[in-house]
Write an enzyme that holds these catalytic residues in place. Structure first.
Site, PDB file in Angstrom:
ATOM      1  N   HIS A 102       0.846  -1.190   0.000  1.00  0.00           N
ATOM      2  CA  HIS A 102       0.000   0.000   0.000  1.00  0.00           C
ATOM      3  C   HIS A 102       0.879   1.238   0.000  1.00  0.00           C
ATOM      4  O   HIS A 102       1.930   1.240   0.632  1.00  0.00           O
ATOM      5  CB  HIS A 102      -0.911   0.008   1.237  1.00  0.00           C
ATOM      6  CG  HIS A 102      -2.086   0.903   1.083  1.00  0.00           C
ATOM      7  ND1 HIS A 102      -2.045   2.234   1.420  1.00  0.00           N
ATOM      8  CD2 HIS A 102      -3.322   0.667   0.584  1.00  0.00           C
ATOM      9  CE1 HIS A 102      -3.218   2.771   1.145  1.00  0.00           C
ATOM     10  NE2 HIS A 102      -4.012   1.848   0.633  1.00  0.00           N
ATOM     11  N   ASP A 158      -7.821  -5.635  -0.333  1.00  0.00           N
ATOM     12  CA  ASP A 158      -8.187  -6.440  -1.491  1.00  0.00           C
ATOM     13  C   ASP A 158      -7.746  -7.887  -1.381  1.00  0.00           C
ATOM     14  O   ASP A 158      -8.168  -8.730  -2.164  1.00  0.00           O
ATOM     15  CB  ASP A 158      -7.615  -5.814  -2.770  1.00  0.00           C
ATOM     16  CG  ASP A 158      -8.245  -4.463  -3.033  1.00  0.00           C
ATOM     17  OD1 ASP A 158      -9.454  -4.341  -2.801  1.00  0.00           O
ATOM     18  OD2 ASP A 158      -7.527  -3.535  -3.437  1.00  0.00           O
TER      19      ASP A 158
HETATM   20  N1  COA Z   1       4.382  -7.445  -4.447  1.00  0.00           N
HETATM   21  C1  COA Z   1       5.713  -7.486  -4.560  1.00  0.00           C
HETATM   22  N2  COA Z   1       6.509  -6.410  -4.391  1.00  0.00           N
HETATM   23  C2  COA Z   1       5.907  -5.252  -4.136  1.00  0.00           C
HETATM   24  C3  COA Z   1       4.505  -5.133  -3.992  1.00  0.00           C
HETATM   25  C4  COA Z   1       3.741  -6.306  -4.174  1.00  0.00           C
HETATM   26  N3  COA Z   1       2.419  -6.256  -4.073  1.00  0.00           N
HETATM   27  N4  COA Z   1       4.190  -3.857  -3.705  1.00  0.00           N
HETATM   28  C5  COA Z   1       5.340  -3.168  -3.676  1.00  0.00           C
HETATM   29  N5  COA Z   1       6.385  -4.004  -3.935  1.00  0.00           N
HETATM   30  C6  COA Z   1       7.816  -3.681  -3.942  1.00  0.00           C
HETATM   31  C7  COA Z   1       8.214  -3.065  -5.272  1.00  0.00           C
HETATM   32  O1  COA Z   1       8.580  -4.068  -6.189  1.00  0.00           O
HETATM   33  C8  COA Z   1       9.366  -2.191  -4.844  1.00  0.00           C
HETATM   34  O2  COA Z   1      10.500  -3.005  -4.650  1.00  0.00           O
HETATM   35  P1  COA Z   1      11.976  -2.457  -4.994  1.00  0.00           P
HETATM   36  O3  COA Z   1      12.153  -1.268  -4.098  1.00  0.00           O
HETATM   37  O4  COA Z   1      12.858  -3.601  -4.681  1.00  0.00           O
HETATM   38  O5  COA Z   1      11.920  -2.093  -6.443  1.00  0.00           O
HETATM   39  C9  COA Z   1       8.917  -1.667  -3.488  1.00  0.00           C
HETATM   40  O6  COA Z   1       8.023  -2.638  -2.985  1.00  0.00           O
HETATM   41  C10 COA Z   1       8.224  -0.317  -3.534  1.00  0.00           C
HETATM   42  O7  COA Z   1       7.253  -0.363  -4.565  1.00  0.00           O
HETATM   43  P2  COA Z   1       6.438   0.913  -5.071  1.00  0.00           P
HETATM   44  O8  COA Z   1       5.757   0.578  -6.352  1.00  0.00           O
HETATM   45  O9  COA Z   1       7.315   2.104  -5.055  1.00  0.00           O
HETATM   46  O10 COA Z   1       5.411   1.068  -3.900  1.00  0.00           O
HETATM   47  P3  COA Z   1       4.053   1.821  -3.966  1.00  0.00           P
HETATM   48  O11 COA Z   1       3.849   2.392  -2.638  1.00  0.00           O
HETATM   49  O12 COA Z   1       3.952   2.761  -5.120  1.00  0.00           O
HETATM   50  O13 COA Z   1       3.042   0.602  -4.254  1.00  0.00           O
HETATM   51  C11 COA Z   1       1.029  -0.446  -4.690  1.00  0.00           C
HETATM   52  C12 COA Z   1       1.745   0.566  -3.829  1.00  0.00           C
HETATM   53  C13 COA Z   1      -0.364  -0.640  -4.129  1.00  0.00           C
HETATM   54  C14 COA Z   1       0.907   0.090  -6.135  1.00  0.00           C
HETATM   55  C15 COA Z   1       1.819  -1.787  -4.689  1.00  0.00           C
HETATM   56  O14 COA Z   1       2.011  -2.246  -3.378  1.00  0.00           O
HETATM   57  C16 COA Z   1       1.168  -2.870  -5.529  1.00  0.00           C
HETATM   58  O15 COA Z   1       1.365  -2.900  -6.757  1.00  0.00           O
HETATM   59  N6  COA Z   1       0.373  -3.789  -4.903  1.00  0.00           N
HETATM   60  C17 COA Z   1      -0.303  -4.832  -5.612  1.00  0.00           C
HETATM   61  C18 COA Z   1      -1.647  -4.342  -6.147  1.00  0.00           C
HETATM   62  C19 COA Z   1      -2.655  -4.116  -5.043  1.00  0.00           C
HETATM   63  O16 COA Z   1      -2.858  -4.968  -4.194  1.00  0.00           O
HETATM   64  N7  COA Z   1      -3.322  -2.965  -5.102  1.00  0.00           N
HETATM   65  C20 COA Z   1      -4.347  -2.605  -4.148  1.00  0.00           C
HETATM   66  C21 COA Z   1      -3.868  -1.545  -3.236  1.00  0.00           C
HETATM   67  S1  COA Z   1      -5.047  -1.216  -1.961  1.00  0.00           S
END
Ligand code: COA
Length: 376
Positions: free
Chosen positions: A258, A312
């Site tokens: 998140h 989710d």
């Molecule tokens: N699975 C695996 N790795 C994940 C991850 C996940 N669900 N979410 C984040 N990461 C990792 C990224 O690969 C990244 O790793 P790195 O630093 O080694 O490259 C790190 O965590 C940071 O990721 P980032 O995209 O910058 O974090 P964010 O805060 O923008 O991401 C989300 C938030 C929700 C977009 C992300 O967690 C995600 O894609 N989750 C899956 C989709 C989901 O469940 N969405 C519903 C949200 S309520």
């Protein structure tokens, strides 16, 4: 000048609607902890709280519920429109396309007139569940089930979806899920809604655009993907290898992580408790067992990055127990979020400022047109 990718950490509004403490895993609506609302309130009462800022008196609540119940029925032209949509269309796309059509029967859509906000609110809260349920039936080649205003808001939705009345436990737990989905500060879909509202487009357009934003798999669309991910697991013993492979391939694990929570999402905790309650009465589902083992292993692998399950992860598992098909998990999220979206639009346009961010141009200049025959 610096670019703030995804506007992460940049405040763009002042809001008193909800509050998240991402470090402590804490969420409040209008200052009330989410746990208290889930325990004591109903979805419609919570919606009133979100939109109007305080809990309603008994009279105000019953008027609000009546106004919504008077709007449950779809106009024949809307039903005809639904029946003409290609049956393979995803329900989120159906919802996004049909919501603006609802405005055609609403003479009160002037966003600058506060009295008109109420009309959009009760119309959308009334009709969106009927649209979702009707679309499910139409996709199955069946006639939509007419709303039953004698039932509760949640009871009526489950009835229209399945054609049979839910039991008390299903109705109560489903209503709590709607409370959990109703609001969550300024995420992508809420931001979309207020950007649209800032142009003084009506709330139907703002909500329809927010639905499009919610459908993506990084946002609300994750719950449907979680279901496919978990139901593809044949054997619980395969889970560690499946997770390791995903992480090695840099795949996102759906339902984990998140932008704001750096600990367990309090909504996921509550949904997990509800799942445990329902399965202690109705029996364990294989999917729940898989989900719990998946959570255990994925959390071990990801907690170093402070990545935990979000709402989710478990919501689809719960909806599958209610007989809701996977493509309808995100629409359920959308129908619950209507009150949150409208609360934000209403709040934003009080001191409206058209959204117009800036950019850092990094293209060329003084490049001249080349006729097609001279291009390489
Ligand atoms: N699975 C695996 N790795 C994940 C991850 C996940 N669900 N979410 C984040 N990461 C990792 C990224 O690969 C990244 O790793 P790195 O630093 O080694 O490259 C790190 O965590 C940071 O990721 P980032 O995209 O910058 O974090 P964010 O805060 O923008 O991401 C989300 C938030 C929700 C977009 C992300 O967690 C995600 O894609 N989750 C899956 C989709 C989901 O469940 N969405 C519903 C949200 S309520």
């Amino acid at each position: 000048m610096k670019v703030y990718a995804g506007l992460a950490g940049i405040p763009v509004v002042k809001s008193s609607i909800s509050y998240i403490d991402g470090e402590k895993g804490f969420l409040e609506y209008r200052g009330i902890p989410i746990q208290e609302l889930v325990e004591n309130s109903s979805y419609l009462e919570t919606s009133y709280l979100l939109v109007f800022g305080k809990l309603p008196s008994k009279d105000k609540l019953s008027r609000f519920i009546n106004d919504i119940k008077n709007n449950l029925y779809l106009d024949d032209s809307v039903l005809k429109f639904l029946k003409d949509i290609p049956s393979s269309t995803h329900p989120m796309k159906v919802l996004q396309s049909i919501i603006p059509v609802l405005s055609s029967k609403d003479p009160n859509t002037d966003v600058l007139d506060e009295k008109h906000h109420y009309s959009s609110l009760v119309n959308l809260l009334g009709q969106v569940p009927t649209i979702i349920a009707s679309w499910k039936r139409i996709q199955e080649g069946k006639e939509p089930v007419e709303p039953d205003p004698e039932l509760s808001y949640s009871g009526n939705f489950l009835y229209m979806m399945r054609g049979e009345k839910p039991d008390e436990l299903e109705e109560r737990i489903f209503d709590k899920c709607l409370i959990l989905h109703a609001e969550h500060t300024i995420n992508a879909s809420t931001f979309t809604a207020i950007v649209v509202a800032s142009t003084l487009a009506d709330f139907y357009s703002a909500v329809s655009s927010a639905v499009g934003s919610l459908s993506g798999r990084l946002h609300g669309g994750a719950n449907e993907r979680v279901f496919y991910m978990l139901s593809a697991i044949k054997d619980i013993d395969d889970i560690p290898a499946i997770i390791d492979k995903k992480l090695k391939n840099k795949e996102r694990i759906m339902g984990f992580g998140h932008r704001v929570y750096k600990t367990y999402d309090p909504r996921a905790k509550l949904i997990k408790q509800m799942l445990q309650e329902i399965s202690s009465i109705k029996g364990d589902s294989k999917l729940l067992k898989v989900a719990m083992e998946f959570e255990k292993v994925a959390t071990q692998r990801l907690k170093e990055k402070r990545i935990y399950p979000n709402i989710d992860f478990y919501s689809g598992v719960l909806y599958s127990l209610f007989g809701i098909p996977p493509a309808f998990y995100t629409p359920v999220f959308a129908m619950a979020r209507i009150s949150g979206w409208i609360a934000h639009c209403k709040e934003y346009i009080k001191e409206n400022k058209l959204f117009r961010p800036t950019q850092i141009y990094d293209g060329g200049h003084n490049i001249h047109y080349i006729p097609p025959e001279k291009r390489g």
